[in-house]
Write an enzyme that holds these catalytic residues in place. Structure first.
Site, PDB file in Angstrom:
ATOM      1  N   LYS A  13      -8.879  13.275  13.180  1.00 44.85           N
ATOM      2  CA  LYS A  13      -8.048  14.389  12.666  1.00 44.85           C
ATOM      3  C   LYS A  13      -6.644  13.892  12.278  1.00 44.85           C
ATOM      4  O   LYS A  13      -6.165  14.162  11.184  1.00 44.85           O
ATOM      5  CB  LYS A  13      -7.920  15.504  13.723  1.00 44.85           C
ATOM      6  CG  LYS A  13      -9.249  16.095  14.174  1.00 44.85           C
ATOM      7  CD  LYS A  13      -9.054  17.205  15.187  1.00 44.85           C
ATOM      8  CE  LYS A  13      -8.422  16.785  16.487  1.00 44.85           C
ATOM      9  NZ  LYS A  13      -9.235  15.854  17.318  1.00 44.85           N
ATOM     10  N   ARG A  88      -7.822  25.503  19.604  1.00 42.26           N
ATOM     11  CA  ARG A  88      -8.589  24.694  20.550  1.00 42.26           C
ATOM     12  C   ARG A  88      -9.590  25.535  21.339  1.00 42.26           C
ATOM     13  O   ARG A  88     -10.398  25.017  22.082  1.00 42.26           O
ATOM     14  CB  ARG A  88      -7.608  24.188  21.558  1.00 42.26           C
ATOM     15  CG  ARG A  88      -7.229  22.767  21.817  1.00 42.26           C
ATOM     16  CD  ARG A  88      -7.669  21.710  21.002  1.00 42.26           C
ATOM     17  NE  ARG A  88      -7.611  20.446  21.646  1.00 42.26           N
ATOM     18  CZ  ARG A  88      -6.895  19.421  21.195  1.00 42.26           C
ATOM     19  NH1 ARG A  88      -6.148  19.536  20.134  1.00 42.26           N
ATOM     20  NH2 ARG A  88      -6.978  18.274  21.809  1.00 42.26           N
ATOM     21  N   ARG A 127      -8.019   2.469  20.647  1.00 42.29           N
ATOM     22  CA  ARG A 127      -6.626   2.934  20.615  1.00 42.29           C
ATOM     23  C   ARG A 127      -5.949   2.726  21.976  1.00 42.29           C
ATOM     24  O   ARG A 127      -4.773   2.384  22.043  1.00 42.29           O
ATOM     25  CB  ARG A 127      -6.578   4.415  20.235  1.00 42.29           C
ATOM     26  CG  ARG A 127      -5.148   4.915  20.086  1.00 42.29           C
ATOM     27  CD  ARG A 127      -5.082   6.336  19.596  1.00 42.29           C
ATOM     28  NE  ARG A 127      -5.772   7.239  20.489  1.00 42.29           N
ATOM     29  CZ  ARG A 127      -6.081   8.490  20.192  1.00 42.29           C
ATOM     30  NH1 ARG A 127      -5.772   8.967  19.014  1.00 42.29           N
ATOM     31  NH2 ARG A 127      -6.692   9.253  21.064  1.00 42.29           N
TER      32      ARG A 127
HETATM   33  P1  AP5 Z   1      -4.428  15.864  20.469  1.00 45.46           P
HETATM   34  O1  AP5 Z   1      -3.284  15.005  20.194  1.00 45.46           O
HETATM   35  O2  AP5 Z   1      -4.756  16.962  19.550  1.00 45.46           O
HETATM   36  O3  AP5 Z   1      -5.658  14.902  20.735  1.00 45.46           O
HETATM   37  P2  AP5 Z   1      -7.238  14.980  20.452  1.00 45.46           P
HETATM   38  O4  AP5 Z   1      -7.746  16.213  19.839  1.00 45.46           O
HETATM   39  O5  AP5 Z   1      -7.857  14.597  21.738  1.00 45.46           O
HETATM   40  O6  AP5 Z   1      -7.379  13.998  19.313  1.00 45.46           O
HETATM   41  P3  AP5 Z   1      -7.067  12.471  19.194  1.00 45.46           P
HETATM   42  O7  AP5 Z   1      -5.622  12.288  18.833  1.00 45.46           O
HETATM   43  O8  AP5 Z   1      -7.595  11.677  20.343  1.00 45.46           O
HETATM   44  O9  AP5 Z   1      -8.029  12.120  18.009  1.00 45.46           O
HETATM   45  P4  AP5 Z   1      -8.009  12.431  16.463  1.00 45.46           P
HETATM   46  O10 AP5 Z   1      -9.170  13.274  16.110  1.00 45.46           O
HETATM   47  O11 AP5 Z   1      -6.655  12.875  15.976  1.00 45.46           O
HETATM   48  O12 AP5 Z   1      -8.322  10.975  15.957  1.00 45.46           O
HETATM   49  P5  AP5 Z   1      -7.334   9.860  15.427  1.00 45.46           P
HETATM   50  O13 AP5 Z   1      -7.078  10.060  13.977  1.00 45.46           O
HETATM   51  O14 AP5 Z   1      -6.160   9.755  16.342  1.00 45.46           O
HETATM   52  O15 AP5 Z   1      -4.275  16.548  21.917  1.00 45.46           O
HETATM   53  C1  AP5 Z   1      -3.863  15.815  23.050  1.00 45.46           C
HETATM   54  C2  AP5 Z   1      -3.668  16.763  24.218  1.00 45.46           C
HETATM   55  O16 AP5 Z   1      -2.597  17.677  23.926  1.00 45.46           O
HETATM   56  C3  AP5 Z   1      -4.861  17.669  24.568  1.00 45.46           C
HETATM   57  O17 AP5 Z   1      -5.811  17.029  25.394  1.00 45.46           O
HETATM   58  C4  AP5 Z   1      -4.142  18.833  25.286  1.00 45.46           C
HETATM   59  O18 AP5 Z   1      -3.777  18.482  26.601  1.00 45.46           O
HETATM   60  C5  AP5 Z   1      -2.881  18.973  24.450  1.00 45.46           C
HETATM   61  N1  AP5 Z   1      -3.042  19.921  23.321  1.00 45.46           N
HETATM   62  C6  AP5 Z   1      -2.963  19.629  21.997  1.00 45.46           C
HETATM   63  N2  AP5 Z   1      -3.183  20.719  21.258  1.00 45.46           N
HETATM   64  C7  AP5 Z   1      -3.422  21.732  22.126  1.00 45.46           C
HETATM   65  C8  AP5 Z   1      -3.732  23.106  21.972  1.00 45.46           C
HETATM   66  N3  AP5 Z   1      -3.879  23.662  20.753  1.00 45.46           N
HETATM   67  N4  AP5 Z   1      -3.914  23.847  23.098  1.00 45.46           N
HETATM   68  C9  AP5 Z   1      -3.781  23.311  24.319  1.00 45.46           C
HETATM   69  N5  AP5 Z   1      -3.501  22.015  24.547  1.00 45.46           N
HETATM   70  C10 AP5 Z   1      -3.323  21.220  23.452  1.00 45.46           C
HETATM   71  O19 AP5 Z   1      -8.259   8.559  15.576  1.00 45.46           O
HETATM   72  C11 AP5 Z   1      -8.585   8.044  16.841  1.00 45.46           C
HETATM   73  C12 AP5 Z   1      -8.691   6.498  16.711  1.00 45.46           C
HETATM   74  O20 AP5 Z   1      -9.765   6.191  15.836  1.00 45.46           O
HETATM   75  C13 AP5 Z   1      -7.444   5.857  16.114  1.00 45.46           C
HETATM   76  O21 AP5 Z   1      -7.230   4.614  16.744  1.00 45.46           O
HETATM   77  C14 AP5 Z   1      -7.805   5.663  14.631  1.00 45.46           C
HETATM   78  O22 AP5 Z   1      -7.140   4.584  14.056  1.00 45.46           O
HETATM   79  C15 AP5 Z   1      -9.315   5.439  14.715  1.00 45.46           C
HETATM   80  N6  AP5 Z   1     -10.018   5.942  13.533  1.00 45.46           N
HETATM   81  C16 AP5 Z   1      -9.857   7.159  12.918  1.00 45.46           C
HETATM   82  N7  AP5 Z   1     -10.700   7.273  11.875  1.00 45.46           N
HETATM   83  C17 AP5 Z   1     -11.413   6.114  11.820  1.00 45.46           C
HETATM   84  C18 AP5 Z   1     -12.439   5.630  10.957  1.00 45.46           C
HETATM   85  N8  AP5 Z   1     -12.892   6.362   9.921  1.00 45.46           N
HETATM   86  N9  AP5 Z   1     -12.936   4.397  11.197  1.00 45.46           N
HETATM   87  C19 AP5 Z   1     -12.482   3.652  12.245  1.00 45.46           C
HETATM   88  N10 AP5 Z   1     -11.522   4.053  13.092  1.00 45.46           N
HETATM   89  C20 AP5 Z   1     -10.985   5.272  12.886  1.00 45.46           C
END
Ligand code: AP5
Length: 190
Positions: A13, A88, A127
């Site tokens: 995302k 969420r 990551r």
């Molecule tokens: P948040 O920051 O939203 O984390 P998440 O949803 O767990 O998502 P991530 O950041 O882990 O993953 P992403 O889908 O963004 O993937 P990314 O691009 O980073 O939330 C964190 C916390 O905050 C929650 O647990 C909660 O506590 C709180 N929170 C947030 N919003 C909330 C809400 N609305 N309500 C309540 N609490 C809330 O990619 C991941 C990795 O994969 C990176 O290293 C990237 O380089 C790699 N990658 C991405 N795409 C590819 C690809 N195509 N090929 C290879 N590698 C890739």
């Protein structure tokens, strides 16, 4: 363009929102980034959220909604926005609908990034090794995936019932996934 990005932790995302924001020239609003900034700045909100985030649980709906409303009230959202990490759960989806109706900016499309669990775990482990995000520990990742399946997955159905969901395969090169999203959004909003 008013777009919500849905997908499990590690589905890409944040990665894709960073590209989509330039493509559509609209801001990327990540509730995770807003919360991490509050934690870093040690604001009252950040101090409340820190331990919850590190466990991989959801921060309370009230806190996140307040933060989001404040961000949406900024002038740069007039031409649209990409929401990443919100809503969420179903309560947040309902609250978002009310806020957007009030400001006359209904959602155009919800994009769901589909990535199998083993690849999500692999990406987050990568990551963790590079960035050391506090909630990228194996225990917190398990919790985050559980929370996604139980609380966030129903949000996809919520938007599907409104005819607003488009599902995109999130496996592949980042540019390839980006192209798929742009094509899917164009078809869904045609
Ligand atoms: P948040 O920051 O939203 O984390 P998440 O949803 O767990 O998502 P991530 O950041 O882990 O993953 P992403 O889908 O963004 O993937 P990314 O691009 O980073 O939330 C964190 C916390 O905050 C929650 O647990 C909660 O506590 C709180 N929170 C947030 N919003 C909330 C809400 N609305 N309500 C309540 N609490 C809330 O990619 C991941 C990795 O994969 C990176 O290293 C990237 O380089 C790699 N990658 C991405 N795409 C590819 C690809 N195509 N090929 C290879 N590698 C890739």
């Amino acid at each position: 363009m008013r777009l919500v990005l849905l997908g499990a932790p590690g589905s890409g995302k944040g990665t894709q929102a960073a590209r989509l924001k330039d493509h559509y020239a609209i801001p990327h609003i990540s509730t995770g980034d807003l919360l991490r900034a509050a934690v870093k700045a040690e604001t009252a909100l950040g101090l409340k959220a820190k331990a919850v985030m590190e466990r991989g649980e959801l921060v309370s709906d009230d806190i996140v909604l307040g933060m989001l409303e404040e961000r949406l009230s900024e002038s740069d959202t007039a031409s649209g926005f990409i929401l990443d990490g919100y809503p969420r759960n179903l309560a947040q989806a309902g609250a978002l609908g009310e806020v957007l109706a009030r400001i006359g900016q209904p959602l155009d499309v919800a994009v769901q990034l589909d990535v199998p669990t083993d690849l999500l775990v692999e990406r987050i482990a990568g990551r963790a090794a590079q960035e050391g995000r506090k909630d990228d520990t194996p225990e917190a990742v398990r919790t985050r995936l559980g929370v996604y399946n139980e609380q966030t997955a129903p949000v996809v159905d919520f938007y599907r019932e409104q005819g607003k969901v488009t599902c995109v395969d999130g496996v592949g090169e980042m540019d390839e996934v980006f192209d798929r999203i742009v094509t899917a959004v164009a078809e869904a909003t045609d």
